[in-house]
Motif scaffolding. Structure first.
Motif, short mmCIF file in Angstrom:
data_model
loop_
_atom_site.label_atom_id
_atom_site.label_comp_id
_atom_site.label_asym_id
_atom_site.label_seq_id
_atom_site.Cartn_x
_atom_site.Cartn_y
_atom_site.Cartn_z
N HIS A 81 0.84 -1.17 0.00
CA HIS A 81 0.00 0.00 0.00
C HIS A 81 0.88 1.24 0.00
CE1 HIS A 81 -3.30 2.67 0.79
NE2 HIS A 81 -2.67 3.14 1.85
N ALA A 82 0.56 2.21 -0.81
CA ALA A 82 1.29 3.48 -0.87
C ALA A 82 2.79 3.26 -1.05
CB ALA A 82 1.00 4.31 0.38
N GLY A 83 3.16 2.25 -1.86
CA GLY A 83 4.56 2.00 -2.13
C GLY A 83 5.32 1.31 -1.04
N ARG A 84 4.63 0.82 -0.02
CA ARG A 84 5.30 0.15 1.10
C ARG A 84 4.91 -1.32 1.13
NH1 ARG A 84 4.50 3.79 6.31
NH2 ARG A 84 6.73 3.48 6.69
N ASP A 85 5.88 -2.15 1.41
CA ASP A 85 5.63 -3.59 1.56
C ASP A 85 5.25 -3.90 3.00
OD1 ASP A 85 6.30 -4.03 -1.07
OD2 ASP A 85 8.36 -4.61 -0.62
N HIS A 86 4.40 -4.87 3.13
CA HIS A 86 4.02 -5.34 4.46
C HIS A 86 3.76 -6.84 4.37
CE1 HIS A 86 2.48 -5.07 8.54
NE2 HIS A 86 1.46 -5.81 8.16
N ALA A 87 4.39 -7.61 5.19
CA ALA A 87 4.22 -9.06 5.20
C ALA A 87 3.34 -9.47 6.36
CB ALA A 87 5.57 -9.75 5.30
N VAL A 88 2.43 -10.39 6.09
CA VAL A 88 1.55 -10.93 7.12
C VAL A 88 1.71 -12.44 7.10
CG1 VAL A 88 -0.83 -11.19 7.88
CG2 VAL A 88 -0.10 -9.04 6.81
N ARG A 89 2.06 -13.02 8.22
CA ARG A 89 2.22 -14.47 8.31
C ARG A 89 0.86 -15.10 8.63
NH1 ARG A 89 6.68 -18.19 9.66
NH2 ARG A 89 7.93 -16.37 9.17
N VAL A 90 0.50 -16.06 7.80
CA VAL A 90 -0.76 -16.79 8.00
C VAL A 90 -0.45 -18.27 7.94
CG1 VAL A 90 -3.09 -17.19 7.12
CG2 VAL A 90 -2.06 -14.93 6.86
N ARG A 91 -0.84 -18.99 8.95
CA ARG A 91 -0.62 -20.44 8.97
C ARG A 91 -1.66 -21.13 8.09
NH1 ARG A 91 3.30 -21.28 12.46
NH2 ARG A 91 3.50 -20.05 14.35
N ARG A 92 -1.29 -22.31 7.61
CA ARG A 92 -2.16 -23.02 6.68
C ARG A 92 -3.57 -23.22 7.23
NH1 ARG A 92 -0.58 -28.54 3.76
NH2 ARG A 92 0.81 -27.08 2.74
N HIS A 93 -3.71 -23.67 8.48
CA HIS A 93 -5.06 -23.93 9.02
C HIS A 93 -5.88 -22.64 9.09
CE1 HIS A 93 -3.04 -22.76 12.80
NE2 HIS A 93 -4.23 -22.39 13.19
N GLU A 94 -5.23 -21.52 9.36
CA GLU A 94 -5.95 -20.24 9.41
C GLU A 94 -6.37 -19.82 7.99
OE1 GLU A 94 -7.58 -16.78 11.24
OE2 GLU A 94 -7.10 -18.79 11.92
N PHE A 95 -5.47 -19.98 7.04
CA PHE A 95 -5.80 -19.66 5.65
C PHE A 95 -6.97 -20.51 5.17
CE2 PHE A 95 -5.28 -20.57 1.11
CZ PHE A 95 -5.34 -19.29 0.60
N GLU A 96 -6.93 -21.79 5.48
CA GLU A 96 -8.02 -22.68 5.06
C GLU A 96 -9.34 -22.30 5.72
OE1 GLU A 96 -6.59 -26.67 5.66
OE2 GLU A 96 -5.23 -26.53 3.94
N ARG A 97 -9.28 -21.88 6.97
CA ARG A 97 -10.51 -21.44 7.65
C ARG A 97 -11.06 -20.18 6.99
NH1 ARG A 97 -12.20 -17.86 11.10
NH2 ARG A 97 -10.16 -16.97 11.54
N LEU A 98 -10.17 -19.25 6.67
CA LEU A 98 -10.59 -17.97 6.09
C LEU A 98 -11.13 -18.11 4.66
CD1 LEU A 98 -7.67 -15.72 7.36
CD2 LEU A 98 -10.06 -15.62 8.11
N THR A 99 -10.68 -19.14 3.96
CA THR A 99 -11.09 -19.30 2.56
C THR A 99 -12.03 -20.49 2.34
OG1 THR A 99 -9.09 -20.59 2.08
CG2 THR A 99 -8.98 -18.20 1.70
N ALA A 100 -12.51 -21.09 3.40
CA ALA A 100 -13.38 -22.27 3.29
C ALA A 100 -14.61 -21.98 2.44
CB ALA A 100 -13.80 -22.76 4.68
N HIS A 101 -15.17 -20.79 2.55
CA HIS A 101 -16.36 -20.46 1.75
C HIS A 101 -16.05 -20.49 0.26
CE1 HIS A 101 -14.31 -16.59 2.05
NE2 HIS A 101 -15.06 -16.16 1.05
N LEU A 102 -14.84 -20.13 -0.14
CA LEU A 102 -14.46 -20.17 -1.54
C LEU A 102 -14.31 -21.61 -2.03
CD1 LEU A 102 -11.81 -17.31 -1.52
CD2 LEU A 102 -14.18 -17.19 -2.34
N LEU A 103 -13.75 -22.45 -1.20
CA LEU A 103 -13.61 -23.86 -1.54
C LEU A 103 -14.99 -24.51 -1.66
CD1 LEU A 103 -11.43 -26.02 -2.07
CD2 LEU A 103 -11.72 -26.69 0.31
N ASN A 104 -15.89 -24.18 -0.74
CA ASN A 104 -17.26 -24.71 -0.80
C ASN A 104 -17.95 -24.26 -2.08
OD1 ASN A 104 -16.91 -25.93 1.68
ND2 ASN A 104 -17.85 -24.26 2.82
N ARG A 105 -17.73 -23.03 -2.47
CA ARG A 105 -18.33 -22.51 -3.71
C ARG A 105 -17.76 -23.24 -4.93
NH1 ARG A 105 -17.94 -16.22 -4.77
NH2 ARG A 105 -15.95 -16.80 -5.66
#
Length: 74
Positions: free
Chosen positions: A1-25
């Motif tokens: 954002h605004a020319g700045r990098d920012h890293a966010v660490r997300v563990r696999r189980h959290e990513f899968e929980r957050l995207t479960a609705h997309l997989l279901n779709r």
């Protein structure tokens, strides 16, 4: 954002929980397509996934689960 990098660490189980609705779709879309075409997974000799999201373990696992067989990885 605004020319700045920012890293966010997300563990696999959290990513899968957050995207479960997309997989279901995705599962509903594939199942609906097969049903509309009067096809089943046994209509195919093999399953070969290509493209970005098909490399995600959760996508591969879902397809193998609904197809009832392993994906061709050759």
């Amino acid at each position: 954002h605004a020319g700045r990098d920012h890293a966010v660490r997300v563990r696999r189980h959290e990513f899968e929980r957050l995207t479960a609705h997309l997989l279901n779709r995705t599962e509903a879309t594939v199942s609906g397509l097969l049903a509309r075409r009067g096809m089943t997974w046994s209509s195919f000799d093999r399953i070969l996934l290509v493209g970005g999201s098909s490399r995600m373990p959760m996508v591969r696992t879902m397809i193998e689960r609904v197809a009832g067989r392993l994906i061709d990885q050759s």
